[in-house]
Design a protein around this motif. Sequence first.
Motif, PDB file in Angstrom:
ATOM      1  N   ARG A  43       3.937 -12.049   8.348  1.00 18.76           N
ATOM      2  CA  ARG A  43       3.314 -11.049   7.483  1.00 18.76           C
ATOM      3  C   ARG A  43       4.373 -10.055   7.018  1.00 18.76           C
ATOM      4  O   ARG A  43       5.141  -9.533   7.814  1.00 18.76           O
ATOM      5  N   HIS A  44       4.403  -9.818   5.713  1.00 14.83           N
ATOM      6  CA  HIS A  44       5.281  -8.819   5.107  1.00 14.83           C
ATOM      7  C   HIS A  44       4.418  -7.632   4.673  1.00 14.83           C
ATOM      8  O   HIS A  44       3.410  -7.803   3.994  1.00 14.83           O
ATOM      9  N   SER A  45       4.843  -6.438   5.053  1.00 16.36           N
ATOM     10  CA  SER A  45       4.128  -5.222   4.661  1.00 16.36           C
ATOM     11  C   SER A  45       5.066  -4.311   3.881  1.00 16.36           C
ATOM     12  O   SER A  45       6.182  -4.034   4.333  1.00 16.36           O
ATOM     13  N   PHE A  46       4.609  -3.872   2.726  1.00 17.74           N
ATOM     14  CA  PHE A  46       5.386  -2.976   1.868  1.00 17.74           C
ATOM     15  C   PHE A  46       4.569  -1.692   1.686  1.00 17.74           C
ATOM     16  O   PHE A  46       3.539  -1.688   1.009  1.00 17.74           O
ATOM     17  N   TRP A  47       5.035  -0.609   2.304  1.00 16.54           N
ATOM     18  CA  TRP A  47       4.326   0.669   2.227  1.00 16.54           C
ATOM     19  C   TRP A  47       5.192   1.682   1.475  1.00 16.54           C
ATOM     20  O   TRP A  47       6.336   1.910   1.837  1.00 16.54           O
ATOM     21  N   MET A  48       4.641   2.271   0.435  1.00 17.90           N
ATOM     22  CA  MET A  48       5.337   3.333  -0.283  1.00 17.90           C
ATOM     23  C   MET A  48       5.210   4.630   0.501  1.00 17.90           C
ATOM     24  O   MET A  48       4.116   5.169   0.672  1.00 17.90           O
ATOM     25  N   ASN A  49       6.328   5.111   0.998  1.00 15.14           N
ATOM     26  CA  ASN A  49       6.369   6.344   1.791  1.00 15.14           C
ATOM     27  C   ASN A  49       6.467   7.581   0.897  1.00 15.14           C
ATOM     28  O   ASN A  49       7.279   7.627  -0.016  1.00 15.14           O
ATOM     29  N   VAL A  50       5.661   8.580   1.194  1.00 14.07           N
ATOM     30  CA  VAL A  50       5.797   9.916   0.626  1.00 14.07           C
ATOM     31  C   VAL A  50       5.644  10.891   1.784  1.00 14.07           C
ATOM     32  O   VAL A  50       4.555  11.069   2.319  1.00 14.07           O
ATOM     33  N   ASN A  51       6.767  11.490   2.211  1.00 16.50           N
ATOM     34  CA  ASN A  51       6.774  12.299   3.418  1.00 16.50           C
ATOM     35  C   ASN A  51       7.061  13.760   3.109  1.00 16.50           C
ATOM     36  O   ASN A  51       7.975  14.073   2.338  1.00 16.50           O
ATOM     37  N   LEU A  52       6.300  14.649   3.733  1.00 18.25           N
ATOM     38  CA  LEU A  52       6.557  16.085   3.682  1.00 18.25           C
ATOM     39  C   LEU A  52       6.926  16.543   5.077  1.00 18.25           C
ATOM     40  O   LEU A  52       6.166  16.321   6.031  1.00 18.25           O
ATOM     41  N   LEU A  53       8.114  17.163   5.219  1.00 16.97           N
ATOM     42  CA  LEU A  53       8.595  17.632   6.514  1.00 16.97           C
ATOM     43  C   LEU A  53       8.805  19.142   6.460  1.00 16.97           C
ATOM     44  O   LEU A  53       9.496  19.654   5.568  1.00 16.97           O
ATOM     45  N   ILE A  54       8.203  19.855   7.420  1.00 23.43           N
ATOM     46  CA  ILE A  54       8.255  21.316   7.447  1.00 23.43           C
ATOM     47  C   ILE A  54       8.715  21.758   8.837  1.00 23.43           C
ATOM     48  O   ILE A  54       8.246  21.243   9.853  1.00 23.43           O
ATOM     49  N   GLU A  55       9.630  22.722   8.874  1.00 26.20           N
ATOM     50  CA  GLU A  55      10.086  23.316  10.131  1.00 26.20           C
ATOM     51  C   GLU A  55       9.719  24.792  10.167  1.00 26.20           C
ATOM     52  O   GLU A  55       9.864  25.502   9.174  1.00 26.20           O
ATOM     53  N   LEU A  56       9.230  25.241  11.306  1.00 26.18           N
ATOM     54  CA  LEU A  56       8.885  26.666  11.490  1.00 26.18           C
ATOM     55  C   LEU A  56       9.877  27.334  12.424  1.00 26.18           C
ATOM     56  O   LEU A  56      10.392  26.699  13.339  1.00 26.18           O
TER      57      LEU A  56
ATOM     58  N   GLY B 241       0.811  -1.203   0.000  1.00 29.08           N
ATOM     59  CA  GLY B 241       0.000   0.000   0.000  1.00 29.08           C
ATOM     60  C   GLY B 241       0.843   1.251   0.000  1.00 29.08           C
ATOM     61  O   GLY B 241       2.057   1.216  -0.234  1.00 29.08           O
ATOM     62  N   ILE B 242       0.205   2.380   0.249  1.00 27.01           N
ATOM     63  CA  ILE B 242       0.886   3.666   0.310  1.00 27.01           C
ATOM     64  C   ILE B 242       0.722   4.253   1.700  1.00 27.01           C
ATOM     65  O   ILE B 242      -0.267   4.001   2.394  1.00 27.01           O
ATOM     66  N   LEU B 243       1.737   5.034   2.117  1.00 24.26           N
ATOM     67  CA  LEU B 243       1.739   5.619   3.451  1.00 24.26           C
ATOM     68  C   LEU B 243       2.225   7.070   3.350  1.00 24.26           C
ATOM     69  O   LEU B 243       3.385   7.363   3.640  1.00 24.26           O
ATOM     70  N   PRO B 244       1.370   7.992   2.929  1.00 20.96           N
ATOM     71  CA  PRO B 244       1.773   9.397   2.902  1.00 20.96           C
ATOM     72  C   PRO B 244       1.715   9.999   4.300  1.00 20.96           C
ATOM     73  O   PRO B 244       0.898   9.601   5.138  1.00 20.96           O
ATOM     74  N   SER B 245       2.613  10.951   4.570  1.00 23.46           N
ATOM     75  CA  SER B 245       2.625  11.597   5.881  1.00 23.46           C
ATOM     76  C   SER B 245       3.076  13.041   5.747  1.00 23.46           C
ATOM     77  O   SER B 245       3.771  13.417   4.791  1.00 23.46           O
ATOM     78  N   ALA B 246       2.679  13.845   6.719  1.00 28.45           N
ATOM     79  CA  ALA B 246       3.113  15.238   6.803  1.00 28.45           C
ATOM     80  C   ALA B 246       3.520  15.509   8.241  1.00 28.45           C
ATOM     81  O   ALA B 246       2.786  15.163   9.177  1.00 28.45           O
ATOM     82  N   VAL B 247       4.705  16.118   8.423  1.00 29.93           N
ATOM     83  CA  VAL B 247       5.236  16.403   9.755  1.00 29.93           C
ATOM     84  C   VAL B 247       5.573  17.891   9.844  1.00 29.93           C
ATOM     85  O   VAL B 247       6.329  18.414   9.020  1.00 29.93           O
ATOM     86  N   LEU B 248       5.021  18.560  10.842  1.00 33.25           N
ATOM     87  CA  LEU B 248       5.279  19.983  11.081  1.00 33.25           C
ATOM     88  C   LEU B 248       5.974  20.125  12.416  1.00 33.25           C
ATOM     89  O   LEU B 248       5.435  19.720  13.459  1.00 33.25           O
ATOM     90  N   THR B 249       7.197  20.675  12.403  1.00 34.49           N
ATOM     91  CA  THR B 249       7.961  20.908  13.629  1.00 34.49           C
ATOM     92  C   THR B 249       7.982  22.397  13.928  1.00 34.49           C
ATOM     93  O   THR B 249       8.522  23.189  13.153  1.00 34.49           O
TER      94      THR B 249
END
Length: 216
Positions: A203-216, A16-24
């Motif tokens: 169980r094997h899990s394959f996740w396509m990562n798409v990560n956005l990381l933002i710092e303020l 599957g896919i695993l998009p994420s967004a991280v705001l620091t």
Amino acid sequence: MLFVISVQAQSVFQVGILPSAVLTDKKENDWSVIYEIDSRQLLSKGTFNGFTENKYEYFLTDFSVLGAKKISPKSRLAGGYLLRIEQDKIFHRFIQQYTYTHQLDSLALSHRFSSDQTFSPAEKPEFRLRYRLATEIPLAGKTVDADELYFKISNEYLNSWQDSEYDLEMRLVPLLGFNFRNDKKVEMGMDYRLDSFLQNNTRHSFWMNVNLLIEL
């Protein structure tokens, strides 16, 4: 080796896919607040030696917030809360972390030790101890500067106890990232997870990562 053995044992897989967004959000006195949202979407599942079902399925969404304090130039303490929405189930997770960065010549190794406790009306409480080793390698020069590519890789081990049952999960996450000038990063890669092999139900899990990381 574990991958080969478990495939031969009629193990299951999911892709599957695993998009994420991280705001620091950096605060005064070496404090920071970290907000994160990620969502898993299942695209395919089956067994290596049997059936395969290619079908989109919503898996879960996580919302988390962590407060972090740098206690030395090389270490940081953090703690926070995660809310998980998994179809018709709600989970509440409390997180504690300690991170230490070790400089090895031109390579920085990040050691993260963490524990968490997950509670839900639908399941028994789950308690986990985790260790992650990660590093970030610049693809041009000795440091990751603005408008440059970098390679990040992490290896994590998760020990889980739930209703007197123990499980071990292993994760390997290689990512290719780009560092923008305005304190933003984008990373893409594969999050591979191996679990339940101690119970012979690998169980094997394959996740396509798409990560956005933002710092303020």
